[in-house]
Design an enzyme around this catalytic site. Structure first.
Site, PDB file in Angstrom:
ATOM      1  N   SER A  85       0.846  -1.205   0.000  1.00 48.74           N
ATOM      2  CA  SER A  85       0.000   0.000   0.000  1.00 48.74           C
ATOM      3  C   SER A  85       0.878   1.249   0.000  1.00 48.74           C
ATOM      4  O   SER A  85       2.094   1.169   0.233  1.00 48.74           O
ATOM      5  CB  SER A  85      -0.895   0.001   1.248  1.00 48.74           C
ATOM      6  OG  SER A  85      -0.086   0.192   2.399  1.00 48.74           O
TER       7      SER A  85
ATOM      8  N   ASP B 149      -1.285  -1.705  -3.952  1.00 53.04           N
ATOM      9  CA  ASP B 149      -2.646  -1.763  -3.421  1.00 53.04           C
ATOM     10  C   ASP B 149      -3.178  -0.332  -3.246  1.00 53.04           C
ATOM     11  O   ASP B 149      -2.507   0.509  -2.637  1.00 53.04           O
ATOM     12  CB  ASP B 149      -2.573  -2.481  -2.058  1.00 53.04           C
ATOM     13  CG  ASP B 149      -3.924  -2.810  -1.482  1.00 53.04           C
ATOM     14  OD1 ASP B 149      -4.872  -3.004  -2.262  1.00 53.04           O
ATOM     15  OD2 ASP B 149      -4.023  -2.905  -0.235  1.00 53.04           O
TER      16      ASP B 149
ATOM     17  N   HIS C 295     -13.277  -3.059   4.687  1.00 54.35           N
ATOM     18  CA  HIS C 295     -11.866  -2.999   5.094  1.00 54.35           C
ATOM     19  C   HIS C 295     -11.704  -2.976   6.623  1.00 54.35           C
ATOM     20  O   HIS C 295     -12.523  -2.432   7.336  1.00 54.35           O
ATOM     21  CB  HIS C 295     -11.212  -1.728   4.545  1.00 54.35           C
ATOM     22  CG  HIS C 295     -10.833  -1.831   3.097  1.00 54.35           C
ATOM     23  ND1 HIS C 295     -11.436  -1.098   2.118  1.00 54.35           N
ATOM     24  CD2 HIS C 295      -9.895  -2.598   2.473  1.00 54.35           C
ATOM     25  CE1 HIS C 295     -10.893  -1.390   0.943  1.00 54.35           C
ATOM     26  NE2 HIS C 295      -9.957  -2.298   1.130  1.00 54.35           N
TER      27      HIS C 295
ATOM     28  N   ILE D 273      -6.246  -9.811   1.606  1.00 54.79           N
ATOM     29  CA  ILE D 273      -6.217 -10.086   3.049  1.00 54.79           C
ATOM     30  C   ILE D 273      -5.058  -9.328   3.681  1.00 54.79           C
ATOM     31  O   ILE D 273      -3.899  -9.522   3.311  1.00 54.79           O
ATOM     32  CB  ILE D 273      -6.081 -11.603   3.302  1.00 54.79           C
ATOM     33  CG1 ILE D 273      -7.350 -12.307   2.797  1.00 54.79           C
ATOM     34  CG2 ILE D 273      -5.843 -11.888   4.792  1.00 54.79           C
ATOM     35  CD1 ILE D 273      -7.274 -13.804   2.769  1.00 54.79           C
TER      36      ILE D 273
ATOM     37  N   SER E  20      -5.817  -7.444   7.263  1.00 53.96           N
ATOM     38  CA  SER E  20      -6.095  -7.372   8.704  1.00 53.96           C
ATOM     39  C   SER E  20      -5.820  -8.690   9.423  1.00 53.96           C
ATOM     40  O   SER E  20      -5.346  -8.689  10.570  1.00 53.96           O
ATOM     41  CB  SER E  20      -7.545  -6.959   8.933  1.00 53.96           C
ATOM     42  OG  SER E  20      -7.788  -5.709   8.346  1.00 53.96           O
TER      43      SER E  20
END
Ligand code: G3H
Ligand code: 13P
Ligand code: ZN
Length: 322
Positions: free
Chosen positions: A50, A83, A181, A268, A270
């Site tokens: 990210s 991401d 999210h 995926i 978290s």
């Protein structure tokens, strides 16, 4: 095998009724945990970075860690993906800097502005052999600095997808069908009890997914916000000094079903954070005098590996598909 794009992986996944796991990476232990699991299970995998991960760990460190994983696991295809890219410049930096796939997430913009920005990224990416994921619809939850409150999300409108994909030329499409999210996805009061007395969130909108797939035959669909928030990790965090509210994630049987349909990529993040944090807290509670990061990160890395192996075998169905 060198880093690959997702083109071949998605084609095989679509035809084979399984999905590729896209796991967020932020440090060495996470890269190792994910790729050791994928390597041992002979599964293709997507490692995604990210904007926040790049800010934390630095672009070059992350690329080099992923390249190390490619060398250590030569038998499996690995893609390196941006991401939630939020600008042309960020996507361009990643394309120029070794990524094989980027997401341009302009889903918060108007339909026309989303098309214009996505098209601009696609043109640059394709000219450099890189593929592009785009998004239509809005998910609830927390992602980077963006928070979308419960009730403010909007499902993807199937009647928009053909025009969007045709005009942008994107290679895969993230859609909103009720995933969300973050680790705090659904509060117990948003859930109902199933026949076994287990709390389950509102069901995913498989009708929307099926309508999208009808309009885009053979086209790979992506699900964000797909962590299941395993209760064992929430309990572990809270048993060892944490204070996480009760939260319910996406049931794994729903993700399994989506993987059998047109969903080729399941995101995926978290669940990785929960596995690591629960195990680090447990380690410190049990060894209050320890201070060597190699000691407390070892069980955390193992927990990531075990969790990813479980997803590959029981949720994604990608074991043995390398
Ligand atoms: O959807 C977003 C991912 O979970 C990445 O999270 O921006 O905190 O790295 P991050
Ligand atoms: P989770 O927060 O459910 O893990 O979702 C991750 C994600 O969608 C990354 O883009
Ligand atoms: Zn996401």
């Amino acid at each position: 095998m060198a880093l690959v794009t997702t083109t071949e992986m998605f084609k095989k996944a679509y035809d084979g009724g399984y999905a590729i796991g896209a796991f967020n990476v932020n440090n060495m232990e996470i890269v190792q945990g994910i790729t050791e699991a994928a390597g041992e299970l002979n599964s293709p995998v997507i490692l995604q970075v990210s904007k926040g991960a790049r800010a934390y760990a630095n672009h070059t460190y992350l690329v080099k860690l992923v390249e190390a994983a490619v060398i250590e696991n030569p038998q499996i295809p690995i893609a390196l993906h941006l991401d939630h890219g939020d600008s042309f410049e960020l996507c361009k930096n990643c394309i120029d800097g070794g990524f094989t796939s980027v997401m341009i997430d302009a889903s918060s913009k108007s339909f026309e502005d989303n098309i214009a920005l996505t098209k601009q990224v696609v043109e640059y990416a394709h000219a450099h052999g890189v593929v592009v994921e785009a998004e239509l619809g809005t998910l609830e939850g927390v992602e980077d600095e963006v928070v979308v409150e419960a009730g403010k999300a909007s499902y993807t409108r199937p009647e928009e997808v053909e025009e969007f994909v045709t005009r942008t030329g994107c290679d895969s499409l993230a859609i909103a069908i009720g995933t969300s999210h973050g680790a705090y996805k659904f509060k117990p009061e948003q859930c109902t009890r199933n026949a076994d007395g287990i709390l389950v969130p509102p069901p995913l909108r498989f009708d929307v997914l099926e309508e999208v797939s009808k309009r885009l035959p053979g086209f790979p669909i992506v699900l964000h916000g797909s962590s299941s928030v395993p209760q064992e990790f929430v309990k572990m965090v809270n048993t060892y000094g944490g204070n996480m509210p009760d939260a319910i994630g996406i049931p794994e049987y729903e993700l399994r079903h989506a993987a059998e349909l047109s969903v080729c990529k399941i995101n995926i993040d978290s669940d990785i954070r929960l596995a690591m944090t629960g195990n680090i807290r447990k380690y410190f509670a049990e060894h209050p005098d320890h201070f060597d990061p190699r000691q407390y990160l070892k069980p955390a890395r193992q927990a990531v590996k075990d969790m990813v192996a479980h997803k590959i075998v029981n949720v994604l169905g990608s074991a043995g598909k390398a």
